[in-house]
Design a protein around this motif. Sequence first.
Motif, PDB file in Angstrom:
ATOM      1  N   TYR B  27       0.847  -1.189   0.000  1.00 38.15           N
ATOM      2  CA  TYR B  27       0.000   0.000   0.000  1.00 38.15           C
ATOM      3  C   TYR B  27       0.878   1.233   0.000  1.00 38.15           C
ATOM      4  N   SER B  29       0.605   5.324   0.812  1.00 37.22           N
ATOM      5  CA  SER B  29      -0.160   6.507   1.231  1.00 37.22           C
ATOM      6  C   SER B  29       0.623   7.734   0.802  1.00 37.22           C
ATOM      7  N   GLY B  30       1.174   8.509   1.757  1.00 36.85           N
ATOM      8  CA  GLY B  30       1.913   9.713   1.348  1.00 36.85           C
ATOM      9  C   GLY B  30       3.215   9.401   0.639  1.00 36.85           C
ATOM     10  N   GLY B  31       3.728   8.195   0.827  1.00 34.78           N
ATOM     11  CA  GLY B  31       4.988   7.823   0.181  1.00 34.78           C
ATOM     12  C   GLY B  31       6.204   8.461   0.829  1.00 34.78           C
ATOM     13  N   MET B  32       5.983   9.178   1.918  1.00 36.89           N
ATOM     14  CA  MET B  32       7.097   9.925   2.517  1.00 36.89           C
ATOM     15  C   MET B  32       8.126   8.995   3.156  1.00 36.89           C
ATOM     16  N   THR B  33       7.708   7.805   3.483  1.00 39.54           N
ATOM     17  CA  THR B  33       8.657   6.806   3.944  1.00 39.54           C
ATOM     18  C   THR B  33       8.920   5.785   2.833  1.00 39.54           C
ATOM     19  N   LEU B  34       7.848   5.293   2.248  1.00 41.42           N
ATOM     20  CA  LEU B  34       7.985   4.185   1.306  1.00 41.42           C
ATOM     21  C   LEU B  34       8.765   4.575   0.053  1.00 41.42           C
ATOM     22  N   HIS B  75      -1.005  15.020   7.479  1.00 44.09           N
ATOM     23  CA  HIS B  75      -0.683  15.679   8.745  1.00 44.09           C
ATOM     24  C   HIS B  75      -1.153  17.133   8.743  1.00 44.09           C
ATOM     25  N   THR B 108       0.654  10.739   5.867  1.00 45.91           N
ATOM     26  CA  THR B 108      -0.670  10.501   6.440  1.00 45.91           C
ATOM     27  C   THR B 108      -0.560   9.799   7.795  1.00 45.91           C
ATOM     28  N   ASP B 121       6.099  10.652  15.527  1.00 47.91           N
ATOM     29  CA  ASP B 121       5.309  11.351  16.541  1.00 47.91           C
ATOM     30  C   ASP B 121       3.950  10.696  16.795  1.00 47.91           C
ATOM     31  N   VAL B 160      -5.175  -0.001   7.438  1.00 44.69           N
ATOM     32  CA  VAL B 160      -5.686   0.933   8.446  1.00 44.69           C
ATOM     33  C   VAL B 160      -6.660   1.845   7.717  1.00 44.69           C
ATOM     34  N   LYS B 175       8.023  17.615  22.258  1.00 45.49           N
ATOM     35  CA  LYS B 175       8.936  16.875  21.382  1.00 45.49           C
ATOM     36  C   LYS B 175      10.305  17.513  21.422  1.00 45.49           C
TER      37      LYS B 175
HETATM   38  C1  LIG Z   1      11.847  14.791   5.448  1.00 41.34           C
HETATM   39  C2  LIG Z   1      10.918  13.985   6.301  1.00 41.34           C
HETATM   40  C3  LIG Z   1      10.733  14.350   7.619  1.00 41.34           C
HETATM   41  C4  LIG Z   1       9.870  13.635   8.429  1.00 41.34           C
HETATM   42  N1  LIG Z   1       9.735  14.017   9.720  1.00 41.34           N
HETATM   43  C5  LIG Z   1       8.904  13.309  10.522  1.00 41.34           C
HETATM   44  C6  LIG Z   1       8.710  13.675  11.887  1.00 41.34           C
HETATM   45  O1  LIG Z   1       9.259  14.656  12.374  1.00 41.34           O
HETATM   46  N2  LIG Z   1       7.882  12.925  12.627  1.00 41.34           N
HETATM   47  C7  LIG Z   1       7.226  11.847  12.111  1.00 41.34           C
HETATM   48  O2  LIG Z   1       6.475  11.230  12.831  1.00 41.34           O
HETATM   49  N3  LIG Z   1       7.382  11.481  10.839  1.00 41.34           N
HETATM   50  C8  LIG Z   1       8.189  12.186  10.029  1.00 41.34           C
HETATM   51  N4  LIG Z   1       8.322  11.814   8.722  1.00 41.34           N
HETATM   52  C9  LIG Z   1       7.582  10.638   8.225  1.00 41.34           C
HETATM   53  C10 LIG Z   1       6.209  11.073   7.736  1.00 41.34           C
HETATM   54  O3  LIG Z   1       5.426  11.417   8.830  1.00 41.34           O
HETATM   55  C11 LIG Z   1       5.515   9.988   6.911  1.00 41.34           C
HETATM   56  O4  LIG Z   1       4.353  10.538   6.533  1.00 41.34           O
HETATM   57  C12 LIG Z   1       5.192   8.680   7.592  1.00 41.34           C
HETATM   58  O5  LIG Z   1       6.340   8.056   8.085  1.00 41.34           O
HETATM   59  C13 LIG Z   1       4.581   7.685   6.616  1.00 41.34           C
HETATM   60  O6  LIG Z   1       3.384   8.135   6.126  1.00 41.34           O
HETATM   61  P1  LIG Z   1       3.024   8.057   4.598  1.00 41.34           P
HETATM   62  O7  LIG Z   1       1.607   8.406   4.490  1.00 41.34           O
HETATM   63  O8  LIG Z   1       3.958   8.870   3.827  1.00 41.34           O
HETATM   64  O9  LIG Z   1       3.216   6.500   4.320  1.00 41.34           O
HETATM   65  P2  LIG Z   1       3.922   5.716   3.141  1.00 41.34           P
HETATM   66  O10 LIG Z   1       5.340   6.120   3.025  1.00 41.34           O
HETATM   67  O11 LIG Z   1       3.123   5.793   1.923  1.00 41.34           O
HETATM   68  O12 LIG Z   1       3.837   4.247   3.721  1.00 41.34           O
HETATM   69  C14 LIG Z   1       4.567   3.852   4.849  1.00 41.34           C
HETATM   70  C15 LIG Z   1       4.314   2.368   5.139  1.00 41.34           C
HETATM   71  O13 LIG Z   1       2.987   2.182   5.628  1.00 41.34           O
HETATM   72  C16 LIG Z   1       2.217   1.341   4.774  1.00 41.34           C
HETATM   73  N5  LIG Z   1       0.890   1.945   4.726  1.00 41.34           N
HETATM   74  C17 LIG Z   1       0.604   3.196   4.298  1.00 41.34           C
HETATM   75  N6  LIG Z   1      -0.696   3.453   4.505  1.00 41.34           N
HETATM   76  C18 LIG Z   1      -1.255   2.353   5.060  1.00 41.34           C
HETATM   77  C19 LIG Z   1      -2.546   2.020   5.512  1.00 41.34           C
HETATM   78  N7  LIG Z   1      -3.556   2.890   5.452  1.00 41.34           N
HETATM   79  N8  LIG Z   1      -2.754   0.788   6.017  1.00 41.34           N
HETATM   80  C20 LIG Z   1      -1.745  -0.097   6.105  1.00 41.34           C
HETATM   81  N9  LIG Z   1      -0.499   0.163   5.708  1.00 41.34           N
HETATM   82  C21 LIG Z   1      -0.250   1.378   5.197  1.00 41.34           C
HETATM   83  C22 LIG Z   1       2.951   1.324   3.451  1.00 41.34           C
HETATM   84  O14 LIG Z   1       2.735   0.154   2.756  1.00 41.34           O
HETATM   85  C23 LIG Z   1       4.395   1.483   3.904  1.00 41.34           C
HETATM   86  O15 LIG Z   1       4.903   0.251   4.310  1.00 41.34           O
HETATM   87  C24 LIG Z   1       9.173  12.516   7.893  1.00 41.34           C
HETATM   88  C25 LIG Z   1       9.344  12.151   6.559  1.00 41.34           C
HETATM   89  C26 LIG Z   1      10.206  12.873   5.763  1.00 41.34           C
HETATM   90  C27 LIG Z   1      10.375  12.478   4.336  1.00 41.34           C
END
Ligand SMILES: Cc1cc2nc3c(=O)[nH]c(=O)nc-3n(C[C@H](O)[C@H](O)[C@H](O)COP(=O)(O)OP(=O)(O)OC[C@H]3O[C@@H](n4cnc5c(N)ncnc54)[C@H](O)[C@@H]3O)c2cc1C
Lengths: 781, 265
Positions: B27, B29-34, B75, B108, B121, B160, B175
Amino acid sequence: MGVEGIGARVTRKEDKRFLTGKGRYTDDMTVPGMKSAYFIRSPHAHARIKSIDASAAKSMPGVIDVLDGKQLQADGIGNLICGWMIHSKDGSPMKMGAWRPLAAETVRYVGDAVAIVVADSIGEARDAAEAVIIDYEPLPAVTEATAALEAGAPQIHPEASNNLIFDWQLGDPDATDRAIASAAHVTEIEIVNNRLSPNPMEPRATLGIYDSAEDHYTCYTTSQNPHVARLVMSAFYNVAPENKLRVIAPDVGGGFGSKIYIYPEEIVCLWASKKTGVPVKWTSDRTEAFLTDAHGRDHVSKVKMAFDADNRITALKVDTIANLGAYMSLFSSAVPTYLYATLLSGQYAIPAIHANVRTVYTNTVPVDAYRGAGRPEATYLLERTIETAARELGVSPAELRRKNFIRSFPYQTPVIMNYDTGDYEASLDAAMQAADWKGFAARKAQSEASGKKRGIGMSCYIEACGIAPSQAVGSLGAGVGLWESAEVRVNAVGTIEVLTGSHSHGQGHETTFAQLVAGRLGVPIDSINIVHGDTDKVQMGMGTYGSRSGAVGMSAIVKALDKVEAKAKKIAAHLMEADEQDVVIENGELKIAGTDKALPWFQVALAAYTAHNLPAGMEPGLKETAFYDPANFTFPAGCYIAEVEIDPETGETDIIQFVAADDFGNIINPLIVEGQVHGGLAQGIGQALLEAVHYDSNGQLLTASFMDYAMPRADDLPSFKLSHQNTPCPNNPLGIKGCGEAGAIGSPPALINAITDAIGNNGLTMPATPMKVWQAMHAAH
Amino acid sequence: MYATSYHRASSVEDAVKLRAAHEEGKYLSGGMTLISTMKQRLAAPTDLIDLRHIAALRGISIDGREVTIGAATPHADVAGSRELRAICPAICELASHIGDPHVRHMGTIGGSIANNDPAADYPAGVLGLAATVITDRRSIAADEFFTDLFETALEDGEIVTAVSFDAPEKAGYAKFNNPASRFAMVGVFVAKTSSGVRVAVTGAGSNGVFRHSGFEQALASNWSADALSNIAVDSSNLLSDLHANAEYRANLVKVMAKRAVVAAG
Ligand SMILES: Cc1cc2nc3c(=O)[nH]c(=O)nc-3n(C[C@H](O)[C@H](O)[C@H](O)COP(=O)(O)OP(=O)(O)OC[C@H]3O[C@@H](n4cnc5c(N)ncnc54)[C@H](O)[C@@H]3O)c2cc1C
């Protein structure tokens, strides 16, 4: 000073293209048939390469070829060199180990290039790279310079026993020891200067193009000095003779020193282009940049500073170990020697100085010049030491400095440098006033009432810029001269091109150099173009580093302008039938003084090119070249004051104010100078509070991304209070000293002095992270 | 990045179906980690099933004091919701300090908690608020959801869909940023909920987010920062890295807990 001439706050001409995303960087260059390169790098800090098997990779989709170090050697491509010879105190030459552009037998740091994959796309190149089987035999590794010198440490190069590259000294050891023995007080301190990663916004990139029809190479590269790159690649690496090699450094997004050097990638991509018959482009990603861009600093020093009963400094003794990494990079040997020990007198009259410097190989990225290069290390050492001495002696740090200032010029230091001019007290007074030094005690009491610790610290720096007089550096071991060149080319319609051997990668030359010409001739700044960065267009030049482009590069333009003006005046005098001595150039006209006779600039230019009516025997055209070799270094100096507040619960440092009072001599464009100071301060504050390269005990780089390497962000920084004092430099026609590095040189000790003042523990090392400050506060209690 | 196929799911059912059809899919979502993990070639899903365009997963609904945040809500929406701020400002504050504006507009809550980064967080907020994680197949109490570093109670293919909780009487989040990444080096969420006082700590635990029962008991009898002064934080189960060793983290846990109480009022 006109609205566009010297001293005017002209907004940068180049910013339109940068701010609208229209800059043209190396990675933006595309040529027909171009392919992507991926470098396979060592995952080990130290290992023997037993075998490389690329057979499976070569048949993968999109792959053109996979090339390795043995093939490179077989084709006669030379090793990378260090271009500054240093001799140890026993007279032996520095021990330079072989640095092959692609390692063939041994890898010596994580990131060492081993092979190159050329493929249709970068994705395919990376896929194929994963299919290359390299059998390594790991060897023990060492990353700390002090550990590398110990008996039994892993040996990195056969040429350098005990990993010692040279053991060098400067100054008078006997006089220094005598003065220390008879001193009223001796301050002793160990100083560590943390290793930094340069992190320009644009990562390195190169595009190598071999033209088989002409047997000619073109190299686009992220370079601060494309001519030097061409010279070195042709003279030492046997890539191609100079006339068959064109080097172009287009827009370059920051360098800070890291783009001075010739790295393996340029050489390998040029060679690979010939080998494969296709243009080959490589662009570093950020992790690769951390792993391969030359790092900066990394010194450990023991210091003794001696005082007489009147608190005058009588001697300084310094014993430094400098980590040069796995190989000697292009200028690496000069940084901890002639750019460092020569500045150890600082702003102070010190009768006896002795510096001993040992440089050491370790299994880390090569270390070379990084913004300031040697001078930040000298300044940090001196300014931490004198601050410590003031505390030990129970006197004001400002007054201890003031008492020891050099006050008459020229001043010959015991460590080579001859300071031409300066007024250190003027900067000290300006900074103390701007910082409201007197009101500090009251502010400290206020902080204490709210549970915070407040501290104030200063740093009085001097640096040597405008590098450098060619004969002088030649006598000290430099492989090149450090003059600069310029050509002023007046077109037939009066517009002007200035071809400079300097290179702009953030400095704003397109603006400041044009201001010089606009001011001299009274022509609009938009009629002037600055051309740089292409060896086919521009005459040989030495490039930009060491805050030299103003003091040396612009001085060359002045010399060329003198010649252009002289010829233009002759033509004007001839056309207006007046005496050449009476011709003045003003507001875009050549006028006969005391008459109403005048010719517009463009008409004189046109006359030079029509050549219908020139003085007898004069050649047509209006174009002059000049080479300028400086008579001395320039010596910018100043005083920085930092005031901080520490949260004792977390160890967090808040910079309440930062004052910079600089003497850069005359200033071409205050706006650009302020920008340079701001950027330098950000880097210096980054070093002091945030930045540090860490390796683990196996030589793996722990800080290989911005997740772990803390770069300063805007909200880490206060608003800076800047002022300028001016003692014009007597050694160049514009009276300028240079401003590009001062901020990074002067700021770290001011901050650490302020923090140690606040917490009452002097044993803090950079970067002063919240954890380290918190630990130091607890250790102090 | 390795080659991958992108699918835009139109509904939760569609997403589940797509995921079932692609064993090595993930899956998105925001892709910020994946996405950054994929760019580093540390993850290689054959297929990406994008959840962000499923309307049912997006948005914040408030019914009295009952709050439901859709999993695909970025967020920035949480940080900026006036309705949510009126009854639970602490969660808005928490969201407003995640990453930078780019990250907050893409990342997200669902992605964040599914990822369960030990320095994230949201896990502190979700655990501190005794929230319920709602998925396509069940409801999971926060206490059961976060199992270990980057590990959750989610089964393969489980989505989720939302996070829900009752607005607490009081809550606060403090924090301390990692100086480099600005993720939480330590983050503490304190809440006075209908089921009692809860203190959740992120950034510090060797097994990820955890509750601090000593703090909870102290605050239950005396809701004030001073109540925490004499309570020890055991450093033996805390993370040690370049930026903070366990001892310093233990100190920060206490300091941030006190500041969270002050923030809660
Ligand atoms: C520069 C930078 C700074 C950041 N700073 C912080 C910070 O200070 N604090 C903090 O908490 N985070 C921080 N993050 C992380 C950010 O909050 C991401 O949004 C979060 O880690 C993952 O959310 P995403 O929606 O991008 O998920 P994605 O990257 O799209 O997915 C992350 C993982 O979750 C799975 N997934 C996604 N959605 C679902 C769902 N609905 N159900 C089941 N599985 C799912 C995916 O398959 C993947 O394995 C930062 C990221 C970056 C790039």
